[in-house]
Scaffold this motif. Structure first.
Motif, PDB file in Angstrom:
ATOM      1  N   GLU A  11       1.169   0.903   3.564  1.00 19.95           N
ATOM      2  CA  GLU A  11       0.617  -0.409   3.238  1.00 19.95           C
ATOM      3  C   GLU A  11       1.116  -0.938   1.892  1.00 19.95           C
ATOM      4  O   GLU A  11       1.130  -2.147   1.672  1.00 19.95           O
ATOM      5  CB  GLU A  11      -0.916  -0.343   3.201  1.00 19.95           C
ATOM      6  CG  GLU A  11      -1.558   0.028   4.520  1.00 19.95           C
ATOM      7  CD  GLU A  11      -3.053   0.235   4.371  1.00 19.95           C
ATOM      8  OE1 GLU A  11      -3.591  -0.089   3.284  1.00 19.95           O
ATOM      9  OE2 GLU A  11      -3.698   0.708   5.328  1.00 19.95           O
ATOM     10  N   ASP A  12       1.486  -0.014   0.991  1.00 18.48           N
ATOM     11  CA  ASP A  12       1.794  -0.400  -0.395  1.00 18.48           C
ATOM     12  C   ASP A  12       3.168   0.135  -0.786  1.00 18.48           C
ATOM     13  O   ASP A  12       3.324   1.328  -1.063  1.00 18.48           O
ATOM     14  CB  ASP A  12       0.706   0.167  -1.328  1.00 18.48           C
ATOM     15  CG  ASP A  12       0.884  -0.276  -2.770  1.00 18.48           C
ATOM     16  OD1 ASP A  12       1.936  -0.847  -3.100  1.00 18.48           O
ATOM     17  OD2 ASP A  12      -0.046  -0.040  -3.576  1.00 18.48           O
ATOM     18  N   HIS A  35      -3.859   1.598 -10.919  1.00 17.35           N
ATOM     19  CA  HIS A  35      -3.388   1.551  -9.537  1.00 17.35           C
ATOM     20  C   HIS A  35      -3.683   2.869  -8.823  1.00 17.35           C
ATOM     21  O   HIS A  35      -4.190   2.890  -7.686  1.00 17.35           O
ATOM     22  CB  HIS A  35      -1.886   1.255  -9.540  1.00 17.35           C
ATOM     23  CG  HIS A  35      -1.286   1.128  -8.171  1.00 17.35           C
ATOM     24  ND1 HIS A  35       0.070   1.279  -7.946  1.00 17.35           N
ATOM     25  CD2 HIS A  35      -1.832   0.895  -6.958  1.00 17.35           C
ATOM     26  CE1 HIS A  35       0.318   1.120  -6.653  1.00 17.35           C
ATOM     27  NE2 HIS A  35      -0.813   0.883  -6.029  1.00 17.35           N
TER      28      HIS A  35
END
Length: 282
Positions: A11-12, A35
């Motif tokens: 997803e990232d 993060h």
């Protein structure tokens, strides 16, 4: 945990995962500590996976700094056939100036260890030589200072003896293991740490603060380059000093500093640092 991390990485694109074969850690990379904290929180909330997180372990290594001769005789008798293995060898820091292809036939260099078979006249039968080498390699997996793997050793096996009945591969392997440990202790062992080649880019007004900070991290500044309106500092810094550096760099530069780093080499750690590493491993 692996499935959760892979899903999050899909997803990232700024989030990466890898496994460190030397420490066994799963290492995660992101855009900063915040993060990564969010990633760990999502693992718990969305996948019901809790992880023990912390600073990555540094892959320290050990080596020797001088030459030492050692002799060990492994003898065990407990009724019936006994065990007998006797080795004499010399350990030295490995000299990489000789290319592998130029090594003599009796010399083998693999994975940071060079083994030389200088046995003459069959004082140790050829069938036991591989057991000696195996014992040395197994002993190198745990160094004598802090238990880190040993590297960059030359082992010259030049003498020993055997027993017609009691000698065996396991006896010579154990003799070599004990001998290597004793030799390493005599040969002034040291701890090696990974050094990183770091480039730090900051506005010129922060140059003094950053160079001072690099020095405080046991860093070696190799040069400073001008790039338009910014300065790029080229330096070598121990990996152990780089954890959390992005947050501190942003704090020192009003969020305008950037850095990149890559592995450069291994260097001997200063004695005061080595003392702390050894103490932490006790």
């Amino acid at each position: 945990m692996g499935m959760a991390l892979n899903r999050l990485a899909d997803e990232d694109p700024t989030f990466r995962i890898a496994s460190d074969p030397e420490t066994g850690d799963t290492v995660i990379w992101g855009m900063g500590e915040l993060h990564l904290e969010i990633i760990v929180d999502r693992m718990k909330r969305e996948f019901n996976v809790e992880a023990n997180t912390g600073r990555p372990q540094v892959a320290y290594k050990e080596t020797i700094s001088t030459t030492a001769d050692v002799e060990h005789k492994y003898v065990k008798q407990s009724g019936g056939k006994g065990q007998y293995g006797h080795v004499k060898f010399r350990v030295s820091p490995l000299d990489y100036s000789v290319p592998v292809e130029d090594l003599p036939k009796n010399t083998k260099r693999v994975d940071g260890m060079e083994f030389i078979n200088n046995i003459k006249g069959g004082v140790i039968p050829n069938e036991y030589i591989p057991a000696v080498e195996k014992g040395v390699r197994e002993a190198m997996q745990r160094g004598v200072l802090a238990g880190y793997p040993m590297v960059d050793l030359q082992v010259d096996l030049y003498d020993g003896s055997y027993h017609d009945v009691d000698s065996s591969e396991i006896a010579f392997k154990l003799a070599a293991m004990y001998a290597l440990k004793e030799a390493a202790e005599k040969a002034r062992p040291v701890i090696l740490e990974p050094m990183m080649r770091v480039e730090i880019t900051v506005p010129e007004k922060f140059l003094g603060d950053i160079t001072g900070n690099v020095s405080s991290k046991r860093g070696q500044i190799e040069g400073v380059d001008d790039r338009e309106m910014v300065k790029t500092i080229r330096c070598i810094i121990p990996l152990s000093e780089m954890f959390g550096y992005m947050s501190s760099l942003r704090s020192m530069t009003e969020g305008r500093g950037m850095f990149s780093m890559e592995f450069a080499r291994y260097d001997v750690v200063p004695q005061n640092v080595a003392d702390d590493i050894i103490k932490a491993r006790k």
